[in-house]
Design a protein around this motif. Structure first.
Motif, PDB file in Angstrom:
ATOM      1  N   THR A 118       2.485  10.221  -5.324  1.00  5.69           N
ATOM      2  CA  THR A 118       2.314   8.767  -5.237  1.00  5.69           C
ATOM      3  C   THR A 118       2.308   8.118  -6.617  1.00  5.69           C
ATOM      4  O   THR A 118       2.747   6.975  -6.760  1.00  5.69           O
ATOM      5  N   THR A 119       1.830   8.829  -7.640  1.00  5.10           N
ATOM      6  CA  THR A 119       1.804   8.252  -8.983  1.00  5.10           C
ATOM      7  C   THR A 119       3.214   8.006  -9.490  1.00  5.10           C
ATOM      8  O   THR A 119       3.492   6.995 -10.153  1.00  5.10           O
ATOM      9  N   LYS A 178       4.419   4.895  -7.991  1.00  6.80           N
ATOM     10  CA  LYS A 178       3.817   3.734  -8.647  1.00  6.80           C
ATOM     11  C   LYS A 178       4.632   3.329  -9.872  1.00  6.80           C
ATOM     12  O   LYS A 178       4.793   2.133 -10.151  1.00  6.80           O
ATOM     13  N   GLU A 238      -6.717   1.768  -7.301  1.00 10.74           N
ATOM     14  CA  GLU A 238      -6.488   3.181  -7.039  1.00 10.74           C
ATOM     15  C   GLU A 238      -7.448   3.649  -5.948  1.00 10.74           C
ATOM     16  O   GLU A 238      -8.614   3.250  -5.921  1.00 10.74           O
ATOM     17  N   SER A 282       0.832  -1.193   0.000  1.00  8.97           N
ATOM     18  CA  SER A 282       0.000   0.000   0.000  1.00  8.97           C
ATOM     19  C   SER A 282       0.870   1.247   0.000  1.00  8.97           C
ATOM     20  O   SER A 282       1.719   1.419   0.875  1.00  8.97           O
ATOM     21  N   VAL A 283       0.679   2.101  -1.003  1.00 10.53           N
ATOM     22  CA  VAL A 283       1.380   3.390  -1.078  1.00 10.53           C
ATOM     23  C   VAL A 283       0.365   4.483  -0.811  1.00 10.53           C
ATOM     24  O   VAL A 283      -0.646   4.581  -1.510  1.00 10.53           O
ATOM     25  N   THR A 284       0.615   5.299   0.210  1.00 14.24           N
ATOM     26  CA  THR A 284      -0.361   6.308   0.584  1.00 14.24           C
ATOM     27  C   THR A 284       0.280   7.685   0.664  1.00 14.24           C
ATOM     28  O   THR A 284       1.449   7.838   1.015  1.00 14.24           O
ATOM     29  N   GLU A 288      -2.550   2.344  -4.444  1.00 14.06           N
ATOM     30  CA  GLU A 288      -1.985   3.695  -4.423  1.00 14.06           C
ATOM     31  C   GLU A 288      -3.119   4.688  -4.255  1.00 14.06           C
ATOM     32  O   GLU A 288      -4.080   4.673  -5.031  1.00 14.06           O
ATOM     33  N   SER A 317      -3.590  -3.994  -9.468  1.00 14.36           N
ATOM     34  CA  SER A 317      -3.523  -2.662  -8.885  1.00 14.36           C
ATOM     35  C   SER A 317      -4.910  -2.102  -8.632  1.00 14.36           C
ATOM     36  O   SER A 317      -5.839  -2.340  -9.409  1.00 14.36           O
TER      37      SER A 317
END
Length: 290
Positions: free
Chosen positions: A18-19, A22, A40, A9-11, A131, A38
């Motif tokens: 964040t993009t 990714k 979003e 998880s990327v927050t 993300e 993935s």
């Protein structure tokens, strides 16, 4: 958390970058032959664009000027947690896509500001990648953070975050500086109470710090470049992190605290590759053994 079906998880908030992160993960997945699915964060907004405008107007008339996409109640976080849990248990789940503009409308066949239908993940994935805004939320009745195996925070210092958002929204969405400023002000309550607390739950935070003057982000003519920045990388648990190796491999880096390393801005992608690749491979290896 699940050994068999890991979740990354990327927050980070809107405009945080964040993009870009990714894209680095996509490179790692492609190079290492890892099959990922993935999702979003935008897919879990509670309202489409028209309904959100109506809800904002309704709340504004009632005196609530703090409601935004950052707010917990503006999103289906129970659904997001359920998707994480289901994937962790079965390797299956579903998602949809929020259509931002005409280019995406042509791709997905639905109008900008609306959602596509919910659709199942492809079978046979090695991991789930998220993300968005709420990938490490832990609040009353919600524990998304507890479902993810590796949580990454992307946290530019706030003036830089605002500069990036202002420039992005003006360039890609046609907003004025005043309109973006209104959004920033409306989001501030949830930024403090929803977004920031997530960064105590994340395993690693990447925070870009400009070394040029950003004291008034609302008049900044340019976004500080990587060459004009440092990146602070903080590990929640530094045990097992080979800091001497990292400082040797990343030229110009140094340790600022026992759990933190500072690197030159242009070397952020290299640092992510060095730090995250073995972690991802470990998750996939453990999942296959499980």
């Amino acid at each position: 958390m699940s050994k068999k079906h890991p979740i990354i998880s990327v927050t980070g908030s809107s405009g945080a970058g964040t993009t870009t992160i990714k894209n680095t993960f996509d490179q790692i997945f492609r190079r290492e032959g890892i099959r990922s699915v993935s999702i979003e964060g935008d897919a879990f907004h509670r309202y489409d664009r028209a309904a959100m405008k109506q809800e904002l107007a309704r709340r504004g008339e009632a005196g609530d000027n703090t409601f935004s996409h950052f707010s917990i109640e503006a999103n289906e976080l129970e659904k997001l947690e359920a998707v994480f849990r289901t994937y962790g248990e079965t390797g299956r789940g579903e998602t949809r896509h929020y259509v931002h503009d005409e280019r995406e409308a042509e791709k997905y066949g639905t109008a900008p500001g609306t959602f596509t239908d919910w659709a199942p993940f492809e079978d046979g994935s090695d991991l789930l990648f998220y993300e968005g805004l709420h990938g490490a939320v832990k609040a009353e009745g919600i524990d998304i953070a507890g479902q993810a195996d590796l949580k990454i925070g992307v946290v530019p210092v706030i003036n830089l975050e605002w500069i990036q958002k202002i420039h992005r929204d003006k360039a890609s969405r046609g907003y004025s500086t005043e309109a973006v400023t209104d959004v920033i002000l409306r989001r501030m309550h949830a930024y403090v109470h929803v977004i920031c607390p997530q960064f105590t739950q994340t395993d690693i935070n990447f925070q870009r710090v400009p070394v040029v003057d950003t004291s008034n982000p609302f008049i900044a003519r340019w976004i500080p470049t990587p060459d004009e920045s440092l990146v602070v990388i903080r590990f929640r648990n530094p045990r097992g992190i080979d800091f001497p190796y990292l400082t040797t491999m990343i030229q110009g880096s140094w340790m600022s605290r026992p759990n933190s390393i500072v690197i030159p801005g242009p070397r952020m992608d290299l640092a992510m590759q060095l730090i995250l690749t073995p972690m991802i491979l470990r998750l996939v290896s453990e999942s296959k053994r499980a």
